[in-house]
Design an enzyme around this catalytic site. Structure first.
Site, short mmCIF file in Angstrom:
data_model
loop_
_atom_site.label_atom_id
_atom_site.label_comp_id
_atom_site.label_asym_id
_atom_site.label_seq_id
_atom_site.Cartn_x
_atom_site.Cartn_y
_atom_site.Cartn_z
N HIS A 1 0.86 -1.19 0.00
CA HIS A 1 0.00 0.00 0.00
C HIS A 1 0.89 1.23 0.00
O HIS A 1 1.94 1.23 0.63
CB HIS A 1 -0.92 0.01 1.23
N ASP B 1 -7.94 -5.36 -0.05
CA ASP B 1 -8.44 -6.06 -1.23
C ASP B 1 -8.12 -7.53 -1.23
O ASP B 1 -8.75 -8.31 -1.94
CB ASP B 1 -7.85 -5.42 -2.50
N1 ACO Z 1 4.45 -7.36 -5.02
C1 ACO Z 1 5.81 -7.35 -5.16
N2 ACO Z 1 6.57 -6.25 -4.98
C2 ACO Z 1 5.96 -5.11 -4.65
C3 ACO Z 1 4.55 -5.04 -4.49
C4 ACO Z 1 3.79 -6.22 -4.67
N3 ACO Z 1 2.45 -6.22 -4.54
N4 ACO Z 1 4.19 -3.78 -4.16
C5 ACO Z 1 5.33 -3.07 -4.11
N5 ACO Z 1 6.39 -3.87 -4.40
C6 ACO Z 1 7.83 -3.48 -4.40
C7 ACO Z 1 8.16 -2.68 -5.64
O1 ACO Z 1 8.65 -3.49 -6.69
C8 ACO Z 1 9.20 -1.72 -5.10
O2 ACO Z 1 10.43 -2.42 -5.06
P1 ACO Z 1 11.84 -1.61 -5.26
O3 ACO Z 1 11.93 -0.66 -4.10
O4 ACO Z 1 12.86 -2.70 -5.23
O5 ACO Z 1 11.71 -0.91 -6.58
C9 ACO Z 1 8.78 -1.45 -3.65
O6 ACO Z 1 8.01 -2.61 -3.28
C10 ACO Z 1 7.94 -0.20 -3.49
O7 ACO Z 1 6.90 -0.23 -4.47
P2 ACO Z 1 6.23 1.05 -5.08
O8 ACO Z 1 5.50 0.67 -6.33
O9 ACO Z 1 7.24 2.16 -5.16
O10 ACO Z 1 5.21 1.41 -3.93
P3 ACO Z 1 3.96 2.31 -4.07
O11 ACO Z 1 3.72 2.86 -2.73
O12 ACO Z 1 4.11 3.28 -5.20
O13 ACO Z 1 2.83 1.26 -4.53
C11 ACO Z 1 0.94 -0.13 -4.62
C12 ACO Z 1 1.74 0.88 -3.77
C13 ACO Z 1 0.56 0.48 -5.98
C14 ACO Z 1 -0.37 -0.45 -3.86
C15 ACO Z 1 1.79 -1.41 -4.80
O14 ACO Z 1 2.14 -1.96 -3.56
C16 ACO Z 1 1.09 -2.45 -5.68
O15 ACO Z 1 1.16 -2.36 -6.91
N6 ACO Z 1 0.38 -3.45 -5.04
C17 ACO Z 1 -0.40 -4.41 -5.78
C18 ACO Z 1 -1.73 -3.82 -6.19
C19 ACO Z 1 -2.68 -3.64 -5.03
O16 ACO Z 1 -2.89 -4.53 -4.23
N7 ACO Z 1 -3.33 -2.46 -4.98
C20 ACO Z 1 -4.35 -2.16 -3.96
C21 ACO Z 1 -3.98 -0.97 -3.17
S1 ACO Z 1 -5.14 -0.76 -1.89
C22 ACO Z 1 -6.45 0.00 -2.60
O17 ACO Z 1 -6.42 0.62 -3.61
C23 ACO Z 1 -7.70 -0.14 -1.82
#
Ligand code: ACO
Length: 435
Positions: free
Chosen positions: A312, A370
């Site tokens: 998140h 979710d």
């Molecule tokens: N699986 C694997 N790796 C992940 C995941 C994941 N679900 N989420 C983040 N990471 C990793 C990224 O690759 C990144 O790695 P790095 O630092 O080596 O580059 C690090 O964790 C940080 O990720 P960001 O994308 O920079 O984090 P951000 O805060 O921008 O993203 C998000 C948050 C979009 C929710 C992300 O965690 C994601 O895509 N999750 C999956 C989709 C999801 O479940 N969304 C629901 C959100 S809740 C809602 O809307 C109600």
């Protein structure tokens, strides 16, 4: 800026090319201080750079507060777990919209106003029929909610507080009807009209699952779980879809257009589409023995795959909504006597293996709301394509509360971010024969 203080004794100092600039600091009622850069461009001729707005407050707001490190979510100061356990969706709607918990009489009046607006203009039924049968219900919702501006002219003037109020009540009341109709249309069943002697959640369930040829009795435990899903998704401060609503509204767009814009943004798999994507991922994994392969893919920098339902932007220890949702999932699965089917087995084992994996711990990735909501909705009988429409109908009140707040904010301006331009500098046009 209500509720915030500007501390004149403290300033942020910025030095650029030997010149020094003092920037005001505002202290919110909760959360980190905010450096006010509104005059920075006029004074220093520079922009700030913050793709994804990870460090930028785009507005002041008194509706919802999140402390991502502590796993806290407050609506008008009340913790989400208390609201989910003790309150119900329409009461939370009132709280978000008007700032305080209602008295008994206020709640009765509000419930009555919402209930009286549940039906859709009959002509909108023909509008639904214009969509392809296999259209995604979110595509239908974006279109139908946008089209409400063409059916309810008397509530599109954003400068009239009465019209703003009517538009708000209409959208909260009609969103379940629209979502249920989108579902019925996609499965070829007749539309079911709202039944105003049912509560908000029960009414939605009967519009989705009853058919004219059979009696349908709403199970109160399922209605309670549905209501809780609505409550847990009601608002989440300045997330992508809410910011989209605010940006659309900043131009003076009509309320239905603004909420349609929010629905369009919510559809994305990184936001509201994650619950559908999560269930699809669990099915793709299929069996517990394939989990390590998918965890390895999620960790692989060269593979775009992510564990859906994990991580998140704001919560970095746990998602307080997920805790309540997990309890609800256990209740619903128990009630429905759902045995550990393959999807459920994969979900439970995936959660365990990911939480034990140092990669996920290091990056503070854990199941979000979710991850569990999809499991409950599937057990209730909803197809995955309905997961995001249910999120959209729940979030409508949050979008509307933020929209109303923005319209009554004297500091409101049209949203117009700047950019760090990386294209070619000015050059002369070359005739086609000389290229
Ligand atoms: N699986 C694997 N790796 C992940 C995941 C994941 N679900 N989420 C983040 N990471 C990793 C990224 O690759 C990144 O790695 P790095 O630092 O080596 O580059 C690090 O964790 C940080 O990720 P960001 O994308 O920079 O984090 P951000 O805060 O921008 O993203 C998000 C948050 C979009 C929710 C992300 O965690 C994601 O895509 N999750 C999956 C989709 C999801 O479940 N969304 C629901 C959100 S809740 C809602 O809307 C109600």
């Amino acid at each position: 800026m209500d509720g915030s203080r500007t501390d004149d004794t403290r300033k942020a100092h910025l030095e650029i090319g030997g010149e020094s600039y003092d920037l005001p600091i505002h202290s919110p009622s909760e959360g980190p201080d905010v450096v006010d850069i509104r005059k920075l461009y006029a004074q220093a001729g520079v922009f700030t750079y913050d793709p994804g707005f990870t460090s930028t407050a785009s507005c002041d707001s008194a509706i919802t507060y999140i402390d991502g490190d502590a796993g806290v979510l407050l609506h008008r100061g009340y913790p989400i777990d208390q609201l989910a356990q003790k309150s119900h969706y329409l009461e939370v709607c009132y709280l978000l919209l008007y700032g305080e918990l209602p008295t008994g009489a206020q709640l009765e009046d509000f419930t009555q106003r919402v209930t009286m607006h549940t039906m859709l203009h009959e002509q909108m039924h023909y509008f639904f029929r214009g969509f392809r049968r296999d259209a995604h219900p979110m595509a239908i919702m974006v279109g139908v909610v946008g089209a409400m501006a063409a059916f309810y002219h008397d509530s599109t003037d954003i400068n009239d507080p009465w019209q703003r109020e009517v538009a708000s009540i209409r959208m909260i009341a009609k969103m379940p009807t629209i979502a249920a109709m989108a579902y019925k249309y996609s499965i070829g069943q007749p539309f079911v009209y709202p039944q105003n002697d049912l509560d908000y959640a029960s009414n939605f369930l009967q519009m989705c699952f009853s058919v004219p040829s059979a009696q349908y009795q709403v199970d109160p435990i399922l209605a309670r779980a549905m209501d809780r899903i609505f409550t847990l998704h009601a608002d989440h401060e300045q997330n992508a879809s809410t910011s989209t609503v605010r940006l659309a509204s900043s131009s003076g767009a009509n309320p239905f257009a603004c909420i349609a814009a929010g629905i369009a943004c919510l559809w994305g798999p990184a936001h509201g589409g994650a619950n559908q994507a999560c269930l699809e991922m669990l099915r793709e994994i299929g069996t517990v023995d394939r989990i390590p392969e998918f965890i390895a893919r999620a960790k692989d920098k060269n593979d775009p795959f992510r564990l859906m339902g994990f991580g998140h932007r704001v919560y970095k220890n746990f998602d307080p909504r997920a805790t309540v949702m997990k309890e609800s999932a256990d209740e619903v699965l128990d009630l429905l006597g759902v045995e550990d089917n393959d999807t459920l087995k994969v979900a439970k084992e995936l959660e365990k293996q990911a939480l034990d994996d140092p990669y996920f711990a290091e990056k503070k990735l854990f199941p979000n709301v979710d991850f569990y909501s999809g499991i409950i909705l599937e057990a209730m009988g909803f197809p995955t394509s309905m997961f995001t429409p249910i999120f959209a109908l729940s979030r409508t009140v949050g979008w509307i509360s933020q929209w109303k707040e923005q319209l009554s904010d004297p500091a409101m301006k049209i949203g117009r971010p700047r950019q760090l331009y990386t294209g070619p500098s000015q050059r002369d046009y070359v005739d086609v024969e000389n290229r």
